[in-house]
Design a protein around this motif. Structure first.
Motif, PDB file in Angstrom:
ATOM      1  N   VAL A  18     -12.879 -21.677  41.491  1.00  0.00           N
ATOM      2  CA  VAL A  18     -13.234 -20.270  41.669  1.00  0.00           C
ATOM      3  C   VAL A  18     -12.327 -19.378  40.825  1.00  0.00           C
ATOM      4  CG1 VAL A  18     -13.289 -18.377  43.316  1.00  0.00           C
ATOM      5  CG2 VAL A  18     -14.229 -20.589  43.950  1.00  0.00           C
ATOM      6  N   VAL A  19     -11.016 -19.662  40.895  1.00  0.00           N
ATOM      7  CA  VAL A  19     -10.076 -18.847  40.126  1.00  0.00           C
ATOM      8  C   VAL A  19     -10.382 -18.940  38.635  1.00  0.00           C
ATOM      9  CG1 VAL A  19      -7.657 -18.639  39.440  1.00  0.00           C
ATOM     10  CG2 VAL A  19      -8.247 -18.932  41.841  1.00  0.00           C
ATOM     11  N   LEU A  20     -10.632 -20.158  38.168  1.00  0.00           N
ATOM     12  CA  LEU A  20     -10.956 -20.313  36.745  1.00  0.00           C
ATOM     13  C   LEU A  20     -12.229 -19.582  36.375  1.00  0.00           C
ATOM     14  CD1 LEU A  20     -10.132 -24.089  36.210  1.00  0.00           C
ATOM     15  CD2 LEU A  20      -8.960 -22.132  35.183  1.00  0.00           C
ATOM     16  N   ALA A  21     -13.243 -19.684  37.260  1.00  0.00           N
ATOM     17  CA  ALA A  21     -14.513 -19.037  36.957  1.00  0.00           C
ATOM     18  C   ALA A  21     -14.383 -17.530  36.926  1.00  0.00           C
ATOM     19  CB  ALA A  21     -15.572 -19.445  37.990  1.00  0.00           C
ATOM     20  N   VAL A  22     -13.670 -16.954  37.926  1.00  0.00           N
ATOM     21  CA  VAL A  22     -13.499 -15.511  37.961  1.00  0.00           C
ATOM     22  C   VAL A  22     -12.697 -15.047  36.755  1.00  0.00           C
ATOM     23  CG1 VAL A  22     -12.475 -13.597  39.239  1.00  0.00           C
ATOM     24  CG2 VAL A  22     -13.717 -15.379  40.456  1.00  0.00           C
ATOM     25  N   ALA A  23     -11.657 -15.814  36.417  1.00  0.00           N
ATOM     26  CA  ALA A  23     -10.855 -15.441  35.259  1.00  0.00           C
ATOM     27  C   ALA A  23     -11.688 -15.440  33.996  1.00  0.00           C
ATOM     28  CB  ALA A  23      -9.672 -16.404  35.108  1.00  0.00           C
ATOM     29  N   ARG A  82     -21.077 -19.831  42.077  1.00  0.00           N
ATOM     30  CA  ARG A  82     -20.877 -18.952  43.226  1.00  0.00           C
ATOM     31  C   ARG A  82     -19.894 -17.838  42.896  1.00  0.00           C
ATOM     32  NH1 ARG A  82     -19.365 -22.579  46.499  1.00  0.00           N
ATOM     33  NH2 ARG A  82     -21.434 -23.138  47.273  1.00  0.00           N
ATOM     34  N   ALA A  83     -18.842 -18.174  42.173  1.00  0.00           N
ATOM     35  CA  ALA A  83     -17.842 -17.164  41.826  1.00  0.00           C
ATOM     36  C   ALA A  83     -18.447 -16.069  40.963  1.00  0.00           C
ATOM     37  CB  ALA A  83     -16.669 -17.820  41.098  1.00  0.00           C
ATOM     38  N   GLN A  84     -19.258 -16.449  39.991  1.00  0.00           N
ATOM     39  CA  GLN A  84     -19.882 -15.453  39.113  1.00  0.00           C
ATOM     40  C   GLN A  84     -20.855 -14.564  39.878  1.00  0.00           C
ATOM     41  OE1 GLN A  84     -21.439 -17.158  35.429  1.00  0.00           O
ATOM     42  NE2 GLN A  84     -19.909 -18.792  35.513  1.00  0.00           N
ATOM     43  N   VAL A  85     -21.655 -15.160  40.727  1.00  0.00           N
ATOM     44  CA  VAL A  85     -22.636 -14.378  41.489  1.00  0.00           C
ATOM     45  C   VAL A  85     -21.921 -13.460  42.479  1.00  0.00           C
ATOM     46  CG1 VAL A  85     -24.554 -14.514  43.128  1.00  0.00           C
ATOM     47  CG2 VAL A  85     -24.451 -16.110  41.190  1.00  0.00           C
ATOM     48  N   ASP A  86     -20.879 -13.969  43.122  1.00  0.00           N
ATOM     49  CA  ASP A  86     -20.169 -13.174  44.130  1.00  0.00           C
ATOM     50  C   ASP A  86     -19.527 -11.927  43.545  1.00  0.00           C
ATOM     51  OD1 ASP A  86     -20.893 -14.900  46.128  1.00  0.00           O
ATOM     52  OD2 ASP A  86     -18.914 -15.805  46.398  1.00  0.00           O
ATOM     53  N   VAL A  87     -18.982 -12.023  42.328  1.00  0.00           N
ATOM     54  CA  VAL A  87     -18.331 -10.849  41.727  1.00  0.00           C
ATOM     55  C   VAL A  87     -19.301 -10.025  40.897  1.00  0.00           C
ATOM     56  CG1 VAL A  87     -16.084 -11.980  41.706  1.00  0.00           C
ATOM     57  CG2 VAL A  87     -17.518 -12.072  39.664  1.00  0.00           C
ATOM     58  N   GLY A  88     -20.555 -10.501  40.788  1.00  0.00           N
ATOM     59  CA  GLY A  88     -21.562  -9.734  40.059  1.00  0.00           C
ATOM     60  C   GLY A  88     -21.347  -9.705  38.558  1.00  0.00           C
ATOM     61  N   ALA A  89     -20.730 -10.741  38.014  1.00  0.00           N
ATOM     62  CA  ALA A  89     -20.500 -10.817  36.570  1.00  0.00           C
ATOM     63  C   ALA A  89     -20.917 -12.201  36.096  1.00  0.00           C
ATOM     64  CB  ALA A  89     -19.038 -10.533  36.238  1.00  0.00           C
ATOM     65  N   VAL A  90     -22.217 -12.359  35.868  1.00  0.00           N
ATOM     66  CA  VAL A  90     -22.776 -13.661  35.531  1.00  0.00           C
ATOM     67  C   VAL A  90     -22.763 -13.836  34.016  1.00  0.00           C
ATOM     68  CG1 VAL A  90     -24.877 -15.067  35.575  1.00  0.00           C
ATOM     69  CG2 VAL A  90     -24.223 -13.728  37.593  1.00  0.00           C
ATOM     70  N   ASP A 276     -31.623 -41.126  40.269  1.00  0.00           N
ATOM     71  CA  ASP A 276     -31.512 -39.711  40.597  1.00  0.00           C
ATOM     72  C   ASP A 276     -32.220 -38.896  39.525  1.00  0.00           C
ATOM     73  OD1 ASP A 276     -30.734 -37.441  41.981  1.00  0.00           O
ATOM     74  OD2 ASP A 276     -28.604 -37.939  41.972  1.00  0.00           O
ATOM     75  N   PHE A 277     -32.266 -37.593  39.739  1.00  0.00           N
ATOM     76  CA  PHE A 277     -32.909 -36.691  38.788  1.00  0.00           C
ATOM     77  C   PHE A 277     -32.261 -35.332  38.916  1.00  0.00           C
ATOM     78  CE2 PHE A 277     -35.387 -37.688  42.524  1.00  0.00           C
ATOM     79  CZ  PHE A 277     -35.483 -36.474  43.182  1.00  0.00           C
ATOM     80  N   GLY A 278     -32.266 -34.619  37.816  1.00  0.00           N
ATOM     81  CA  GLY A 278     -31.610 -33.324  37.790  1.00  0.00           C
ATOM     82  C   GLY A 278     -32.585 -32.175  37.666  1.00  0.00           C
ATOM     83  N   GLN A 279     -32.072 -30.989  37.902  1.00  0.00           N
ATOM     84  CA  GLN A 279     -32.852 -29.759  37.796  1.00  0.00           C
ATOM     85  C   GLN A 279     -32.208 -28.839  36.764  1.00  0.00           C
ATOM     86  OE1 GLN A 279     -35.454 -28.271  40.651  1.00  0.00           O
ATOM     87  NE2 GLN A 279     -35.953 -30.299  39.888  1.00  0.00           N
ATOM     88  N   LEU A 280     -33.023 -28.165  36.003  1.00  0.00           N
ATOM     89  CA  LEU A 280     -32.548 -27.114  35.114  1.00  0.00           C
ATOM     90  C   LEU A 280     -32.788 -25.794  35.836  1.00  0.00           C
ATOM     91  CD1 LEU A 280     -31.328 -26.814  32.287  1.00  0.00           C
ATOM     92  CD2 LEU A 280     -33.625 -26.396  31.416  1.00  0.00           C
ATOM     93  N   SER A 281     -31.706 -25.082  36.146  1.00  0.00           N
ATOM     94  CA  SER A 281     -31.791 -23.877  36.970  1.00  0.00           C
ATOM     95  C   SER A 281     -31.200 -22.682  36.250  1.00  0.00           C
ATOM     96  CB  SER A 281     -31.056 -24.094  38.304  1.00  0.00           C
ATOM     97  OG  SER A 281     -31.675 -25.117  39.064  1.00  0.00           O
ATOM     98  N   ILE A 282     -31.550 -21.489  36.744  1.00  0.00           N
ATOM     99  CA  ILE A 282     -31.077 -20.230  36.167  1.00  0.00           C
ATOM    100  C   ILE A 282     -30.199 -19.528  37.195  1.00  0.00           C
ATOM    101  CG2 ILE A 282     -31.779 -17.959  35.296  1.00  0.00           C
ATOM    102  CD1 ILE A 282     -34.401 -19.282  34.360  1.00  0.00           C
ATOM    103  N   VAL A 283     -29.041 -19.081  36.749  1.00  0.00           N
ATOM    104  CA  VAL A 283     -28.101 -18.427  37.660  1.00  0.00           C
ATOM    105  C   VAL A 283     -28.641 -17.058  38.079  1.00  0.00           C
ATOM    106  CG1 VAL A 283     -25.737 -17.593  37.943  1.00  0.00           C
ATOM    107  CG2 VAL A 283     -26.178 -19.647  36.579  1.00  0.00           C
ATOM    108  N   ALA A 284     -28.622 -16.787  39.375  1.00  0.00           N
ATOM    109  CA  ALA A 284     -29.143 -15.533  39.911  1.00  0.00           C
ATOM    110  C   ALA A 284     -28.362 -14.344  39.348  1.00  0.00           C
ATOM    111  CB  ALA A 284     -29.069 -15.527  41.429  1.00  0.00           C
TER     112      ALA A 284
END
Length: 376
Positions: A18-23, A82-90, A276-284
């Motif tokens: 989280v710290v790295l992502a917010v930074a 989650r960190a990006q979405v929570d601080v509103g800076a995606v 297994d299988f993966g999903q390609l998703s878009i950050v909110a």
């Protein structure tokens, strides 16, 4: 597929991530200025898969659309999203996610909805909904590729009898030497029960019981002092090549590429593979939503998925992509025998039950972390 309502214990946060992502969110404007023009950031697993993804999808997309694709690597999970979405800076736009994380992220509102009916049809006009395999369809993601977690060994270290079953991975007397395993409970618990004799079709039923979980951890206890833990998919081939371990769990495509591109003497044991299988998703909340959607539409065509599958042995999520996967682009090796979904390789496969992990991830992360502390 209707999502289950969650009562709601929030996912335990990996604070360092989280710290790295917010930074990183607030450092974006501090570096050199990027070239002008539209751009998105696509986040994936790096290594040989990252190279296949870039060559098969990202570069062709940029050439066709004029939208630059910047890349970042990560080791999975939702903490940075989650960190990006929570601080509103995606600043991440499109992310490769494991299926359980894609469903959890959708539950938490971290990912944008993706309507499968807006994805391109197959070349013959078959609607996307019918062309994708059913298990690949999620409300906040588009299916990408089938892959498997297997274990592999360095054949040079086993001149006589070779490991052949999941039980052999856990047999330190018969096959001495260090093992590599990913530092998460997923796959390790399943492999432990398979090695302990649980039939494939009963693994998740057993894991859903307290006694079954105890049994899995007790099996892991038998090799814990010989395990070297890995986090990134590029690590197991390197660990095998360096002789740091004699066998390791790994993603099948990473081992395949080491075999054919580096001529490494690695052998895959398909017994008990976790398919297994993966999903390609878009950050909110991405401000680049339209360009991100455009990328997802491009990336999830059968043609694009086949372009990746001809670079690394992961099977397309769409039926229309399968006939296009012929030979390995760089070496000419026939791809079919190396695919996790080929009949011979899939004969003893366990399909990942992502619902089990959506329901139990938090509790098992905590228990696994506590177990690691004691084991070490």
């Amino acid at each position: 597929m209707k999502m289950k309502e969650r009562s709601g214990v929030r996912v335990a946060r990996d604070m360092s991530l989280v710290v790295l992502a917010v930074a990183s969110v607030f450092m974006i404007g501090c570096g050199p200025q990027a070239p002008e023009g539209p751009a998105i950031t696509a986040v994936s697993w790096g290594g040989s898969y990252g190279r296949a993804y870039r060559g098969g999808i990202q570069i062709p997309f940029a050439e066709q659309t004029g939208i630059r694709v910047d890349t970042e690597d990560y080791n999975g999970g939702l903490a940075q999203i989650r960190a990006q979405v929570d601080v509103g800076a995606v600043h991440w736009d499109v992310v490769d996610l494991e299926m359980a994380d894609a469903m959890r992220g959708c539950d938490e509102g971290l990912l944008e909805p993706i309507d499968i009916d807006r994805l391109p049809p197959a070349p013959d006009g078959t609607p996307a909904r019918e062309d994708f395999y059913p298990e690949m369809q999620g409300p906040c993601g588009a299916g990408m590729l089938f892959y498997s977690t297997v274990y592999a060994y360095n054949a040079d270290l086993f001149p006589d009898e070779k490991p052949a079953t999941m039980a052999d991975f856990f047999d330190l007397e018969k096959f001495p030497g260090r093992r590599g395993m990913r530092r998460v409970p997923q796959v390790n618990l399943e492999f432990a029960l398979i090695a302990d004799g649980v039939p494939l079709d009963e693994v998740y039923a057993v894991l859903r019981t307290p006694e079954g979980l105890d049994r899995a951890f007790e099996k892991l206890d038998t090799i814990s002092d010989q395990v070297i833990w890995w986090e990134a998919g590029a690590q197991p081939p390197q660990m095998l090549a360096d002789g740091e371990v004699v066998m390791s769990t790994a993603y099948n495509g990473r081992i395949f590429n080491a075999q054919v591109l580096e001529e490494q003497p690695f052998m895959i044991v398909w017994d008990g593979q976790l398919l297994d299988f993966g999903q390609l998703s878009i950050v909110a909340g991405t401000p680049r939503l339209e360009d991100a959607l455009r990328f997802v539409r491009f990336a999830t065509t059968g043609e694009s998925q086949a372009a990746v599958a001809r670079r690394i042995s992961y099977g397309p999520a769409r039926r229309s992509g399968e006939p296009l996967v012929t030979t390995h682009l760089a070496t000419g090796v026939e791809m079919a025998p190396h695919m996790p979904t080929s009949p011979e390789n899939a004969a003893r496969a366990l399909r990942n039950d992502w619902e089990f992990w959506v329901d139990n991830q938090d509790a098992l992360n905590e228990r696994f972390s506590a177990w690691l502390t004691r084991a070490n």
